[in-house]
Design an enzyme around this catalytic site. Sequence first.
Site, PDB file in Angstrom:
ATOM      1  N   GLU A 268      -0.049  -5.204  -8.126  1.00 54.40           N
ATOM      2  CA  GLU A 268       0.919  -4.107  -7.985  1.00 54.40           C
ATOM      3  C   GLU A 268       0.993  -3.251  -9.240  1.00 54.40           C
ATOM      4  OE1 GLU A 268       2.416  -4.920  -3.991  1.00 54.40           O
ATOM      5  OE2 GLU A 268       2.415  -3.189  -5.331  1.00 54.40           O
ATOM      6  N   ARG A 272      -0.067   0.685  -9.009  1.00 53.41           N
ATOM      7  CA  ARG A 272       1.040   1.633  -9.188  1.00 53.41           C
ATOM      8  C   ARG A 272       1.058   2.226 -10.594  1.00 53.41           C
ATOM      9  NH1 ARG A 272       6.090  -0.313  -5.421  1.00 53.41           N
ATOM     10  NH2 ARG A 272       5.011  -1.930  -4.251  1.00 53.41           N
ATOM     11  N   ASP A 401      -6.542  -6.136   3.322  1.00 54.68           N
ATOM     12  CA  ASP A 401      -6.758  -4.707   3.543  1.00 54.68           C
ATOM     13  C   ASP A 401      -7.527  -3.943   2.463  1.00 54.68           C
ATOM     14  OD1 ASP A 401      -4.600  -5.016   1.811  1.00 54.68           O
ATOM     15  OD2 ASP A 401      -3.142  -4.024   3.098  1.00 54.68           O
ATOM     16  N   GLU A 535       0.963   4.033   5.806  1.00 57.52           N
ATOM     17  CA  GLU A 535      -0.400   3.819   6.295  1.00 57.52           C
ATOM     18  C   GLU A 535      -0.752   4.659   7.529  1.00 57.52           C
ATOM     19  OE1 GLU A 535       0.802   0.756   3.615  1.00 57.52           O
ATOM     20  OE2 GLU A 535       1.712   1.282   5.548  1.00 57.52           O
TER      21      GLU A 535
END
Length: 643
Positions: A268, A272, A401, A535
């Site tokens: 993360e 980010r 993903d 998404e």
Amino acid sequence: MTTPALLPLSGRRLPPLNLGASAFPHHRATLRLSEKFILLLILSAFITLCFGAFFFLPDSSKHKRFDLGLEDVLIPHVDTSKGGKNLGGFLIHGQGHDEHRHREEEERLRNKIRADHEKALEEAKEKLKKSRDEIQAEIQTEKNKVVQELKKKDSKPLPPVPLPNLIGINSGEPADPDIRERRNKIKEMMKHAWDNYRQYGWGHNELKPIARKGHSTNIFGNSQMGATIVDALDTLYIMGLHDEFREGQEWIDKNLDFSVNSEVSVFEVNIRFIGGLLAAYYLSGQEVFKIKAVQLAGKLLPAFNTPTGIPWAMVNLKSGVGRNWGWASAGSSILAEFGTLHMEFVHLSYLTGDPVYYNKVMHIRKLLQKMDRPNGLYPNYLNPRTGRWGQHHTSVGGLGDSFYEYLLKAWLMSDKTDTEARKMYDDAIEAIEKHLIRKSNGGLTFIGEWKNGHLERKMGHLTCFAGGMFALGADGSRDDKAGHYLQLGAEIAHTCHESYDRTTLKLGPEAFKFDGGVEAVAVRQNEKYYILRPEVIETYWYMWRFTHDPKYRQWGWEAAQAIDKYCRVSGGFSGVKDVYSSSPTYDDVQQSFFLAETLKYLYLLFSNDDLLPLDNWVFNTEAHPLPVLHLANTTLSGNPAYR
């Protein structure tokens, strides 16, 4: 991060000590243990040390050399006529002269100690005349000086690097007035989200828009790192919100501090923070973003200190200690986490000239290439100690993903020269299509999850990004299958639109089933929420770019209207707990990715294609645009410092 205020030195109280009024004429005899007394104790210890040194000076009669560092005892000389011996061009003086010299040096030292002692006593008296607040202010001043010096040390200039050709960062104004109006509406939504975060959550990671206060989750540890600021910067920039961008830049320059005792998610923080900082640097050219990105990357590197080189999921930014999530299969690392570092780390090596980042992610790739894959599929779990797969669970949604996404984007970012990455992507997609992609009875194409030899007919909102991925990867597909994969992307986009359209709020659930008569609908209560996820809109945007079919803009506008109607509150935007309820309750979180991704993709959907064109930019999995590196190969030879 701002430096926490110094704890009061007298926070722990002791009984009063009677020191005698004559000793300190300016203080009461019942002075409590305070900063002044502690300071006096320190000074007394220093003075005692000085006297100890004075009384235990070496005896000059027992030592031929007493080097205080004041003068060299060895003196260059060539004349041997004055009682000395010439050894190698240096004169060693006769003993009588030597002893006299040592006595002078000792006397000088005694005088210096006396002077220092008297000076220390005078300083102690002056200090004891000051109030507690004055002493604390002096301590804080000295502390701030140290912090600034450390910042200067960390902010050493990076080597100059030729910037890639940056195209399309200030354009995209549509000619159609209706499309322009919709684009301006998205910009207004961004302003609403940012202004409320600025007012109620500034410096916190995220915002609670109903409680109107800061919010954070365990992915950021226990620190306030301004995640929303970093995540939103590039969106602000491309929308032309430059005053807000400068506000964020100023906060980052003055307050973003990675030397905190905080355990964070490597994945993360990479997507980010490093992704957001790098994108802000490329868009604006402001060096502070590049410097901060490199500082943070250095804090993540200890996570790779495992027997296999597969990084831990979490790392403490201060200690460098890493570990994995307790819930992950037998202490495993997660495919979508350790497999979603490549884009950012390649850019870090490009900008710094340091191959360490590039080598880390290429080591992961080489290890994965050597491993057997059940049915050609990559399981979601890999043990970093043993190098073996965990449970055989494969998903193109959560846990898997962005690994597949980054294989494709590594190829695109290398100007399509990283053919190794493209081959890995093609192999993986063929296995996914064979084992995971099915059509429902109602004709909806979906991507299920493989669990221990069984296909679960459920698709997550996270999986809906794959429609855009298939479209993005269509050009360059094997066996001239570009048309096939563009069509597959369109089918996934349609299925995900149905998951929105079949709800009361016209917002998609977290996951939806394809069992029996139930299609594209959430069944379990804990899968009915919508947390401002991007998404589906991401796939609409990619499909619009590659087909210019107006239905994708229409679907995106429907989603934008639903978000504005059901998620907007006076203090920002909030997720909702049940998209099938006409009066939903809020989760009271404005996610940082809402500003980074959802609103950015909507804005791009209603912009012309010359804004961040896909031939020149590749978006990381947090929608942070990074430029294509037009290099001869993936060893980053375009950077002279790297060569």
